[in-house]
Design an enzyme around this catalytic site. Structure first.
Site, PDB file in Angstrom:
ATOM      1  N   ASN A 185     -69.252  46.823  86.316  1.00 34.90           N
ATOM      2  CA  ASN A 185     -68.546  45.896  87.347  1.00 34.90           C
ATOM      3  C   ASN A 185     -67.578  46.673  88.394  1.00 34.90           C
ATOM      4  OD1 ASN A 185     -67.650  43.783  88.779  1.00 34.90           O
ATOM      5  ND2 ASN A 185     -66.447  42.877  87.083  1.00 34.90           N
ATOM      6  N   TRP A 186     -68.326  47.126  89.526  1.00 32.31           N
ATOM      7  CA  TRP A 186     -67.443  48.077  90.340  1.00 32.31           C
ATOM      8  C   TRP A 186     -66.474  47.284  91.039  1.00 32.31           C
ATOM      9  CZ3 TRP A 186     -71.437  51.804  93.155  1.00 32.31           C
ATOM     10  CH2 TRP A 186     -71.688  52.623  92.321  1.00 32.31           C
ATOM     11  N   LYS A 187     -66.471  45.870  90.988  1.00 38.95           N
ATOM     12  CA  LYS A 187     -65.580  45.126  91.727  1.00 38.95           C
ATOM     13  C   LYS A 187     -65.508  45.708  93.118  1.00 38.95           C
ATOM     14  CE  LYS A 187     -62.877  44.283  87.239  1.00 38.95           C
ATOM     15  NZ  LYS A 187     -61.731  43.675  86.726  1.00 38.95           N
ATOM     16  N   HIS A 193     -66.971  35.177  86.574  1.00 41.22           N
ATOM     17  CA  HIS A 193     -65.631  36.112  86.150  1.00 41.22           C
ATOM     18  C   HIS A 193     -64.158  35.356  86.515  1.00 41.22           C
ATOM     19  CE1 HIS A 193     -63.193  39.778  86.551  1.00 41.22           C
ATOM     20  NE2 HIS A 193     -64.263  40.373  85.585  1.00 41.22           N
ATOM     21  N   GLU A 250     -64.508  38.094  77.860  1.00 39.08           N
ATOM     22  CA  GLU A 250     -63.512  38.825  78.460  1.00 39.08           C
ATOM     23  C   GLU A 250     -62.219  38.255  78.715  1.00 39.08           C
ATOM     24  OE1 GLU A 250     -64.580  42.103  81.597  1.00 39.08           O
ATOM     25  OE2 GLU A 250     -64.277  40.069  82.853  1.00 39.08           O
ATOM     26  N   SER A 263     -60.746  46.449  79.824  1.00 40.96           N
ATOM     27  CA  SER A 263     -60.245  47.817  79.277  1.00 40.96           C
ATOM     28  C   SER A 263     -60.896  48.703  78.788  1.00 40.96           C
ATOM     29  CB  SER A 263     -58.621  47.770  78.929  1.00 40.96           C
ATOM     30  OG  SER A 263     -57.644  47.006  79.453  1.00 40.96           O
ATOM     31  N   GLY A 292     -64.984  47.617  84.050  1.00 36.59           N
ATOM     32  CA  GLY A 292     -64.706  47.315  85.433  1.00 36.59           C
ATOM     33  C   GLY A 292     -63.966  48.792  85.892  1.00 36.59           C
TER      34      GLY A 292
HETATM   35  P1  PGA Z   1     -61.601  46.156  83.332  1.00 29.72           P
HETATM   36  O1  PGA Z   1     -62.369  45.248  83.990  1.00 29.72           O
HETATM   37  O2  PGA Z   1     -62.779  47.057  82.635  1.00 29.72           O
HETATM   38  O3  PGA Z   1     -60.955  47.074  84.516  1.00 29.72           O
HETATM   39  O4  PGA Z   1     -60.501  45.755  82.362  1.00 29.72           O
HETATM   40  C1  PGA Z   1     -63.413  44.379  83.525  1.00 29.72           C
HETATM   41  C2  PGA Z   1     -63.896  43.270  84.190  1.00 29.72           C
HETATM   42  O5  PGA Z   1     -63.267  42.596  84.565  1.00 29.72           O
HETATM   43  O6  PGA Z   1     -64.959  43.062  84.415  1.00 29.72           O
END
Ligand code: PGA
Length: 246
Positions: free
Chosen positions: A7-9, A94, A154, A200, A221
């Site tokens: 998930n590249w956000k 999400h 999550e 994380s 992420g």
């Molecule tokens: P993160 O994000 O790996 O940076 O904690 C995961 C997500 O929110 O999809």
């Protein structure tokens, strides 16, 4: 089969994203029995990444989709548009969208329905509060469509931007048992829905989760846009799938 969903956000754009997936593909050239790797860039990068990934086994996904499929909806992207652009997956529900855009379970359930109708695979996220969001977001989903569903546990506090670190394995397994019980109740019997952990996950801790039979994969992420982390995470999934090989 293990899943690694990136998930590249808003961390990566088109040019940097194309370079990143090229590096990823180089690292896994020639390997067989790869996990199901899905890259979910921002909407603008989907077209370019489709070209880069077209002859690879890496799949393309989106980070959201609207609940209508066409019509007068300025600025929205519908599931058929994503399918048309080469996406096979879409992340829905999400916690960042719930918090930043006020997405409710009802809105998420409409999105889930539209995405399933467009034949996308839905990566549904639920946070620490499992039961209400899971039931609400899956309202109206038919048992025949369950094969295209994946659920990610999550917990909001474990997302890297919160700085508190990944969730303990035991707590993840407890949450998975709860999710399985709710799914069983919702669909009148056990269903085979892959369950993923997110929050994380990085190259160092991925194997802790992936080696568990009950954990089908990870949603990643911030570490997913760092080449050494994502290659280590995919390597951990490979190791979990072939414990005697590699
Ligand atoms: P993160 O994000 O790996 O940076 O904690 C995961 C997500 O929110 O999809």
């Amino acid at each position: 089969m293990k899943y690694v969903i990136a998930n590249w956000k808003m961390y990566q754009g088109t040019r940097g994203g194309a370079a990143l997936v090229r590096a990823m593909l180089r690292a896994y050239r020639g390997k067989t029995d790869l996990p199901e790797v899905v890259v979910c860039p921002g909407f603008l990068a989907i077209g370019e990444l489709q070209k880069v990934l077209s002859r690879s086994r890496v799949k393309l996904g989106a980070q959201d989709a609207f609940w209508e499929d066409d019509g007068a909806h300025t600025g929205s992207v519908g599931p058929s548009m994503l399918k048309d652009a080469g996406c096979e997956y879409v992340i829905l529900g999400h916690s960042e969208r719930r918090a930043e855009f006020g997405e409710t379970n009802e809105m998420v359930s409409k999105k889930v329905g539209a995405a399933l109708r467009a034949s996308l695979r839905v990566v549904l996220c639920v946070g620490a509060d499992i039961e209400g969001p899971l039931r609400g977001s899956l309202e109206g989903v038919l048992r025949k469509d369950v094969g295209r569903l994946l659920v990610v546990y999550e917990p909001e506090g474990a997302i890297s931007s919160q700085g508190r670190g990944a969730e303990d394995l035991e707590k993840v397994l407890e949450a998975f048992a709860k999710i399985r019980a709710v799914l069983k109740d919702l669909f009148n019997g056990a269903v085979s829905v892959p369950l993923l952990y997110g929050g994380s996950v990085d190259g160092e801790n991925a194997y802790t989760y992936l080696r568990e039979d009950a954990i089908d994969g990870v949603l990643v992420g911030s570490a997913s846009v760092k080449i050494h982390h994502i290659t280590d995470i995919i390597g951990a999934a490979l190791r979990a799938m072939n414990p005697r090989g590699l």
